[in-house]
Design an enzyme around this catalytic site. Structure first.
Site, PDB file in Angstrom:
ATOM      1  N   PHE A 158      79.082  64.534  53.643  1.00 37.58           N
ATOM      2  CA  PHE A 158      78.044  65.130  54.490  1.00 37.58           C
ATOM      3  C   PHE A 158      78.554  65.529  55.866  1.00 37.58           C
ATOM      4  O   PHE A 158      77.937  66.329  56.548  1.00 37.58           O
ATOM      5  CB  PHE A 158      76.872  64.133  54.667  1.00 37.58           C
TER       6      PHE A 158
ATOM      7  N   LYS B  30      80.506  70.765  44.222  1.00 36.74           N
ATOM      8  CA  LYS B  30      79.353  69.840  44.320  1.00 36.74           C
ATOM      9  C   LYS B  30      79.266  69.406  45.776  1.00 36.74           C
ATOM     10  O   LYS B  30      79.951  68.490  46.205  1.00 36.74           O
ATOM     11  CB  LYS B  30      79.592  68.650  43.394  1.00 36.74           C
TER      12      LYS B  30
ATOM     13  N   GLU C 199      74.685  66.063  48.863  1.00 32.75           N
ATOM     14  CA  GLU C 199      73.244  66.230  48.651  1.00 32.75           C
ATOM     15  C   GLU C 199      72.457  66.007  49.945  1.00 32.75           C
ATOM     16  O   GLU C 199      71.275  66.284  50.020  1.00 32.75           O
ATOM     17  CB  GLU C 199      72.746  65.297  47.541  1.00 32.75           C
TER      18      GLU C 199
ATOM     19  N   SER D 216      83.978  58.796  51.038  1.00 36.15           N
ATOM     20  CA  SER D 216      84.292  57.402  51.387  1.00 36.15           C
ATOM     21  C   SER D 216      85.367  56.829  50.457  1.00 36.15           C
ATOM     22  O   SER D 216      85.593  57.350  49.356  1.00 36.15           O
ATOM     23  CB  SER D 216      83.023  56.562  51.294  1.00 36.15           C
TER      24      SER D 216
ATOM     25  N   CYS E 264      85.920  61.683  60.135  1.00 42.64           N
ATOM     26  CA  CYS E 264      86.958  60.824  59.550  1.00 42.64           C
ATOM     27  C   CYS E 264      88.155  60.754  60.481  1.00 42.64           C
ATOM     28  O   CYS E 264      89.012  59.894  60.328  1.00 42.64           O
ATOM     29  CB  CYS E 264      87.388  61.349  58.196  1.00 42.64           C
TER      30      CYS E 264
ATOM     31  N   GLU F 239      84.416  50.689  58.172  1.00 43.59           N
ATOM     32  CA  GLU F 239      84.262  51.996  58.811  1.00 43.59           C
ATOM     33  C   GLU F 239      82.798  52.108  59.242  1.00 43.59           C
ATOM     34  O   GLU F 239      81.904  52.138  58.392  1.00 43.59           O
ATOM     35  CB  GLU F 239      84.615  53.110  57.814  1.00 43.59           C
TER      36      GLU F 239
HETATM   37  P1  NAD Z   1      80.332  59.545  50.166  1.00 41.44           P
HETATM   38  O1  NAD Z   1      81.548  58.967  49.549  1.00 41.44           O
HETATM   39  O2  NAD Z   1      79.087  58.755  50.201  1.00 41.44           O
HETATM   40  O3  NAD Z   1      79.962  60.929  49.424  1.00 41.44           O
HETATM   41  C1  NAD Z   1      80.949  61.891  49.119  1.00 41.44           C
HETATM   42  C2  NAD Z   1      80.549  62.611  47.842  1.00 41.44           C
HETATM   43  O4  NAD Z   1      80.530  61.676  46.768  1.00 41.44           O
HETATM   44  C3  NAD Z   1      79.166  63.242  47.922  1.00 41.44           C
HETATM   45  O5  NAD Z   1      79.225  64.518  47.346  1.00 41.44           O
HETATM   46  C4  NAD Z   1      78.295  62.280  47.123  1.00 41.44           C
HETATM   47  O6  NAD Z   1      77.263  62.940  46.435  1.00 41.44           O
HETATM   48  C5  NAD Z   1      79.262  61.668  46.131  1.00 41.44           C
HETATM   49  N1  NAD Z   1      78.933  60.270  45.795  1.00 41.44           N
HETATM   50  C6  NAD Z   1      78.282  59.366  46.583  1.00 41.44           C
HETATM   51  N2  NAD Z   1      78.198  58.179  45.951  1.00 41.44           N
HETATM   52  C7  NAD Z   1      78.789  58.330  44.761  1.00 41.44           C
HETATM   53  C8  NAD Z   1      79.023  57.451  43.648  1.00 41.44           C
HETATM   54  N3  NAD Z   1      78.584  56.200  43.655  1.00 41.44           N
HETATM   55  N4  NAD Z   1      79.672  57.942  42.569  1.00 41.44           N
HETATM   56  C9  NAD Z   1      80.109  59.221  42.540  1.00 41.44           C
HETATM   57  N5  NAD Z   1      79.909  60.089  43.565  1.00 41.44           N
HETATM   58  C10 NAD Z   1      79.266  59.663  44.651  1.00 41.44           C
HETATM   59  O7  NAD Z   1      80.766  60.017  51.640  1.00 41.44           O
HETATM   60  P2  NAD Z   1      79.851  60.557  52.815  1.00 41.44           P
HETATM   61  O8  NAD Z   1      79.039  59.432  53.351  1.00 41.44           O
HETATM   62  O9  NAD Z   1      79.159  61.804  52.399  1.00 41.44           O
HETATM   63  O10 NAD Z   1      80.979  60.989  53.885  1.00 41.44           O
HETATM   64  C11 NAD Z   1      81.525  60.090  54.810  1.00 41.44           C
HETATM   65  C12 NAD Z   1      82.825  59.512  54.313  1.00 41.44           C
HETATM   66  O11 NAD Z   1      83.756  60.537  54.033  1.00 41.44           O
HETATM   67  C13 NAD Z   1      83.505  58.618  55.359  1.00 41.44           C
HETATM   68  O12 NAD Z   1      84.062  57.509  54.708  1.00 41.44           O
HETATM   69  C14 NAD Z   1      84.601  59.513  55.918  1.00 41.44           C
HETATM   70  O13 NAD Z   1      85.693  58.836  56.486  1.00 41.44           O
HETATM   71  C15 NAD Z   1      84.994  60.270  54.691  1.00 41.44           C
HETATM   72  N6  NAD Z   1      85.670  61.516  55.029  1.00 41.44           N
HETATM   73  C16 NAD Z   1      87.017  61.588  54.827  1.00 41.44           C
HETATM   74  C17 NAD Z   1      87.709  62.741  55.156  1.00 41.44           C
HETATM   75  C18 NAD Z   1      89.193  62.834  54.964  1.00 41.44           C
HETATM   76  O14 NAD Z   1      89.696  63.933  55.004  1.00 41.44           O
HETATM   77  N7  NAD Z   1      89.904  61.740  54.753  1.00 41.44           N
HETATM   78  C19 NAD Z   1      87.013  63.839  55.702  1.00 41.44           C
HETATM   79  C20 NAD Z   1      85.632  63.724  55.884  1.00 41.44           C
HETATM   80  C21 NAD Z   1      84.965  62.565  55.543  1.00 41.44           C
END
Ligand code: NAD
Length: 502
Positions: free
Chosen positions: A154, A178, A181, A231, A286, A386
Site C-alpha cells: 500500500f 495485483k 487492496e 511485508s 520501507c 517494523e
Molecule cells: P503486506 O505484506 O501486508 O501486503 C503486500 C501485498 O501482499 C498486498 O498486495 C496484499 O494484498 C498481499 N497480502 C497481504 N497479506 C497476505 C497474505 N496473508 N497472503 C498473501 N498475500 C497477502 O504489505 P503492506 O502492509 O501493504 O506494505 C508494507 C510493507 O511492505 C512493509 O513491511 C514495508 O517495509 C514493505 N515494503 C518493502 C519494500 C521494499 O522494497 N523492500 C518497498 C515497499 C514496502
C-alpha cells in the site's frame, strides 16, 4: 433522499475494464476523513484464470513485437504520466494519505522507471563472439519468459507497480498485476494511461484481492515469474510457496533501517535529514530511518533532534504545509499505538509523544504525530518490530565499530545511512555493513533506475532486484546460439565424433 453511489474498481482483462462478479468487496477509505472513495472487488478464481489466460494468449504475438515498437509505447507512456501528474498525485493522497508533494515524488520515482524502460533497445542486447572456432560464431538472445505477475504494497501505490510492469512488458513479457487492496485507485489510473499509451489487449491485466488472489496467482501453472513487494512475513510465504519452486521469484520485504550519526557530521544537515526520513510519509516507507544511532559525542544532539521533530505539522496530506499525514488505516494506527505503549512499558524514554494529535477539520483521520524514544534496547519490541509509523528509536554507540555491529546484528538489511565528514569512516561503513542500500550523508538512498533496488538478509529473497539492469535478467531467459554457415562450394570436412569445434 438520494443515495450516493460509490464507484467500483474494475478488473482489467484482455484490454477491457470489467466489473467483477464477486460477492466480496472491500471499501477504499480516505485515511484523513474515513470517506469511502470506492469499492474494490476480491476477484474470483475464474476471473484470475481469465486474466492469466488473456496474458498467455497475448504473449504469442507480444514476444515478437519489434523492440522499437515496445520502446515507443513507453515513450508515450512517460509523456502521459507527466501530463496527468497532478491528478495522479491528488488521487494518491486521497486514498493513501501522504502529502501532495510526497505523492508527486511517489509517481515521479515510478516515472523514472518508465523512462528507463523506453531505452530497452540498449538494455536487452545480447553478446556475440566472432570466430569461436573456424567459421563459427556464438551469440546470446535475451528472450522474454511468458506471463509474469506483480504483487504490490500500500505504501507506494504508484512507484512500486511502475517498478514492475513496465520492465516486464518492455522486455516482451505479458503481465498480471495485483495492486494493494488498500489503495488501488492511483494504480488503476496508471494502468488506464498505460493502455492509452498503446499497450495491447491482454499484455497488461489487473486483478484485485487479498491473500486468496495472491495465492491464486502464485499457484497458477502459467505464471512464469512473480515479483512481490510487501511485508517480510507475506513475502516469505510467497517465496516459499511450493507451486513457485523452480520459478523466478523476487521478494522485496520489510525493514528496520538505521541512521548512524558520527560526531564529525554536519549537525544541521544531519538532523534535518533524519527528521525527514524518520517522520516523512508518516514513517510508512520501507526506506525510512526509524532507528538512529548517535555515536560518541553526537549523543549530546538528542535535545536538538527532539526539538526539530516537534516542529513538524500533522495534518491531512491535501492541506498546504503538512509534514506528516495520516497512517493508512485504523488498524495500522492501533498497532502503532500499541507498540508505543510497549516501548513505555519496557522502559524506553518517551521524549516526544505524538499520540492523539489535534487535527481540526479532520477529527476522524488516522493521525499520529512524530514520536521519539531514547534509551532504546535491542530487546524491546519497538526495536525488534517494523513499526511503519512516525516513531523514531534513538540509540547510542561508543564507536563506529559498535554501530556497525548493531546494524549487522539486526535481521533486516534494506537501507542504512551514515552521516559523517570523514571519507575513511564512510568507506569503512560501506565496506563492512551488510545492508542493500547504503547512503553516505543521504538519508533515503533509493537507487535510480539505471541501477537496481536491492536488499540483504530478511529484507530480500531472490537474487535479482526489481527495475534496472538486474530486472532485465529477471524477466528474460538467455539463449546461446552457436552457428556455422557453409557456402555451397565449401569442401566437406571429415566426419567428427568429438565435441570440440575446429
Ligand atoms: P503486506 O505484506 O501486508 O501486503 C503486500 C501485498 O501482499 C498486498 O498486495 C496484499 O494484498 C498481499 N497480502 C497481504 N497479506 C497476505 C497474505 N496473508 N497472503 C498473501 N498475500 C497477502 O504489505 P503492506 O502492509 O501493504 O506494505 C508494507 C510493507 O511492505 C512493509 O513491511 C514495508 O517495509 C514493505 N515494503 C518493502 C519494500 C521494499 O522494497 N523492500 C518497498 C515497499 C514496502
Amino acid at each position: 433522499m438520494t443515495t450516493v453511489q460509490v464507484p467500483t474498481i474494475k478488473l482489467v482483462i484482455d484490454g477491457q475494464f470489467i466489473e467483477s462478479k464477486t460477492d466480496q468487496w472491500r471499501d477504499v477509505i480516505n485515511p484523513a476523513t474515513q470517506e469511502v472513495l470506492a469499492k474494490v472487488p476480491f476477484a474470483t478464481a475464474d476471473e484470475i484464470n481469465a486474466a492469466v489466460a488473456s496474458a498467455k494468449n497475448a504473449f504469442k504475438t507480444w514476444r515478437k513485437t519489434p523492440i522499437g515498437s515496445r520502446a515507443r509505447i513507453f515513450l508515450k507512456y512517460q509523456q502521459l504520466i507527466r501530463e496527468n501528474m497532478q491528478e495522479l498525485a491528488a488521487l494518491l493522497t486521497a486514498e493513501q494519505g501522504k502529502t501532495l508533494a510526497d505523492a508527486e515524488g511517489d509517481v515521479f520515482r515510478g516515472l523514472e522507471v518508465v523512462e528507463h524502460a523506453a531505452s530497452i533497445g540498449n538494455l536487452q542486447l545480447g553478446e556475440l563472439a566472432n570466430n569461436v572456432a573456424n567459421g563459427v560464431d556464438t551469440y546470446t538472445l535475451l528472450q522474454p519468459i511468458g506471463v509474469c505477475a506483480g504483487i504490490t504494497p500500500f505504501n507506494f501505490p504508484a512507484m512500486i507497480p511502475l517498478w514492475m510492469f513496465p520492465m516486464a512488458i518492455v522486455t516482451g513479457n505479458t503481465f498480471v498485476l495485483k495492486p494493494s487492496e488498500q489503495d488501488p485507485m492511483v494504480t488503476m489510473r496508471l494502468v488506464e494511461l498505460a493502455l492509452e499509451a498503446g499497450i495491447p489487449a491482454g499484455v497488461l491485466n489487473v486483478i484485485h484481492g487479498g491473500p486468496e488472489a495472491v495465492n491464486g496467482i502464485c499457484d497458477h501453472p502459467d505464471i512464469k515469474a512473480v515479483s512481490f513487494v510487501g511485508s517480510t512475513h507475506v513475502g516469505t510465504h510467497v517465496y516459499n510457496r511450493s507451486s513457485l519452486a523452480g520459478k523466478r521469484v523476487q521478494c522485496m520485504m520489510g525493514a528496520k533501517n538505521h541512521g548512524i550519526v558520527m560526531p564529525d557530521a554536519n549537525k544541521e544537515q544531519t538532523l534535518n535529514a533524519i527528521v525527514g526520513a524518520a517522520f516523512g510519509a508518516a514513517g510508512q516507507r520501507c526506506m525510512a530511518l526509524p532507528v538512529v544511532v548517535l555515536v560518541g559525542e553526537a549523543q549530546s544532539w538528542l535535545p536538538d533532534l527532539v526539538a526539530k521533530a516537534q516542529t513538524l505539522k500533522v495534518n491531512a496530506g491535501c492541506q498546504a504545509g503538512t509534514d506528516v499525514g495520516p497512517v493508512i488505516s485504523k488498524q495500522a494506527l492501533a498497532r502503532i499505538t500499541d507498540l508505543i505503549e510497549s516501548g513505555v512499558n519496557e522502559g524506553a524514554t518517551l521524549n516526544l509523544d505524538g499520540r492523539n494529535p489535534s487535527v481540526p477539520g479532520f477529527e476522524n483521520g488516522n493521525f499520529i504525530g512524530p514520536t521519539l524514544f531514547s534509551g532504546v534496547k535491542t530487546s524491546m519490541r519497538i526495536y525488534q518490530e517494523e513499526i511503519f509509523g512516525p516513531v523514531l528509536c534513538v540509540m547510542h554507540a561508543d564507536t563506529i565499530e559498535h554501530a556497525i555491529e548493531l546494524v549487522n546484528a539486526n535481521p533486516n538489511g534494506n537501507g542504512t545511512a551514515i552521516f559523517t565528514r570523514s571519507g575513511a569512516t564512510a568507506r569503512r561503513f560501506q565496506e563492512d555493513i551488510d545492508v542493500g542500500q547504503v547512503g553516505i550523508n543521504v538519508p533515503i538512498p533509493v537507487p535510480v533506475p539505471i541501477f537496481s533496488f536491492t536488499g540483504s538478509r530478511a529484507s530480500k529473497l531472490g537474487d535479482l532486484g526489481p527495475y534496472g539492469k538486474q530486472v532485465v535478467q529477471f524477466y528474460t531467459q538467455t539463449k546461446t546460439v552457436t552457428a556455422r554457415w557453409f557456402d555451397d562450394d565449401e569442401e566437406v570436412g571429415a566426419l567428427n565424433t568429438t565435441i570440440s569445434l575446429k
